[in-house]
Design an enzyme around this catalytic site. Sequence first.
Site, short mmCIF file in Angstrom:
data_model
loop_
_atom_site.label_atom_id
_atom_site.label_comp_id
_atom_site.label_asym_id
_atom_site.label_seq_id
_atom_site.Cartn_x
_atom_site.Cartn_y
_atom_site.Cartn_z
N LYS A 1 0.88 -1.18 0.00
CA LYS A 1 0.00 0.00 0.00
C LYS A 1 0.91 1.23 0.00
O LYS A 1 0.83 2.10 0.87
CB LYS A 1 -0.93 -0.06 1.23
CG LYS A 1 -2.05 0.97 1.23
CD LYS A 1 -3.13 0.73 0.17
CE LYS A 1 -4.09 1.90 0.14
NZ LYS A 1 -5.05 1.80 -0.98
N ASP B 1 -6.69 -15.79 2.56
CA ASP B 1 -8.04 -16.33 2.74
C ASP B 1 -8.85 -16.15 1.45
O ASP B 1 -9.59 -17.04 1.02
CB ASP B 1 -8.78 -15.63 3.89
CG ASP B 1 -8.64 -16.39 5.20
OD1 ASP B 1 -7.67 -17.15 5.35
OD2 ASP B 1 -9.50 -16.20 6.10
MG MG Z 1 -5.77 -15.81 8.48
#
Ligand code: MG
Length: 358
Positions: free
Chosen positions: A192, A252
Amino acid sequence: MTHKIAVLPGDGIGTEITEQAVRVITALGLDLDLHTAAVGGAAFDLHGSPLPSATLELAQNSAAILFGAVGDWKYDALPRESRPEQAILGLRKALGLFANLRPAILYPQLANASSLKPEVVSGLDILIVRELTGDIYFGQPRGVRQVEEGPFKGEQQGFDTMHYAETEVRRIAHVAFQAAQKRGKKLCSVDKANVLETSQFWRDIMIKVANEYPDVTLSHMYVDNAAMQLVRAPKAFDVIVTGNLFGDILSDEAAMLTGSIGMLPSASLNSSNQGLYEPSHGSAPDIAGQNIANPLATILSAAMMLRYSLNEAAQADRIESAVQAVLEQGLRTADIYESGTSKVSTSQMGDAVLKALK
Ligand code: MG
Ligand code: IPM
């Protein structure tokens, strides 16, 4: 050669899934010295700590750790230092497991499991290399303090610190470039840098390290865009390298692209290739003890353990081929079941992998 392995099943489905992985590695005919110890909520219940010193010492003195999963809603009210998650964070820190490898692979047999259109994900094979011992996860100072100036002066304020030292960025960069060299030779560094000093510094170091890997193409992407591109065109990625916090989130997301998080292994390595191996999924307390969880992510994590920490690549191949074979046979645990396949339990899946070992 004897391989000493710490088996830390943990909470929820952790016990059931590590049991199947242990059956598989035991059947390989290797000289294994396996030691089981409590970790997470299970250890808190027994010993008053999620990472008892005996468990930590066992982990430190082993070539590799086979880890199940930790966590249960019933520990949510405990102070942070007693919660199950502290076990995994403590092991990462104490063993210096800075390099987290999280592959996201869509098995052709499971192409329908993804929530994305098959053409977007079919053949997906990406690797997220997440820095695991630095960043805002471990940065000091952190806590709650009184605001000294500005519009909120006098109020209480929660705060954490994000930082990366040059060595921390360099060593994860080397892991990621070397992984890319062995794959599609494309590395995307996610940061970022348009907002954060830490990220600009990270990016500058990545660019310097890239000089040592002229055969790898380095690109950079802001994390918000990376989150978007991962669902838009995930196959455009090969290897992604990123910091601890962004890596937590993106890994994830990447795992879910495949629709079968129950299939995905992970490895966390230190500079001497000692490693902790765990499934990418959590402890799933809602289905614990029912013999329905998918043990394949843990079995594949054991394969990664053989490859990265125990120098037994041929044995890792045997396990991975056996997993392919059981999928080919149409065997599915409930999480990846679809009509036309055969639903099996956790232990039946373990039986099938054992039988498929060549
Ligand atoms: Mg995690
Ligand atoms: C993971 C988990 C951990 C993390 C938690 C359990 C502390 O989400 O391994 O991704 O945030 O790193």
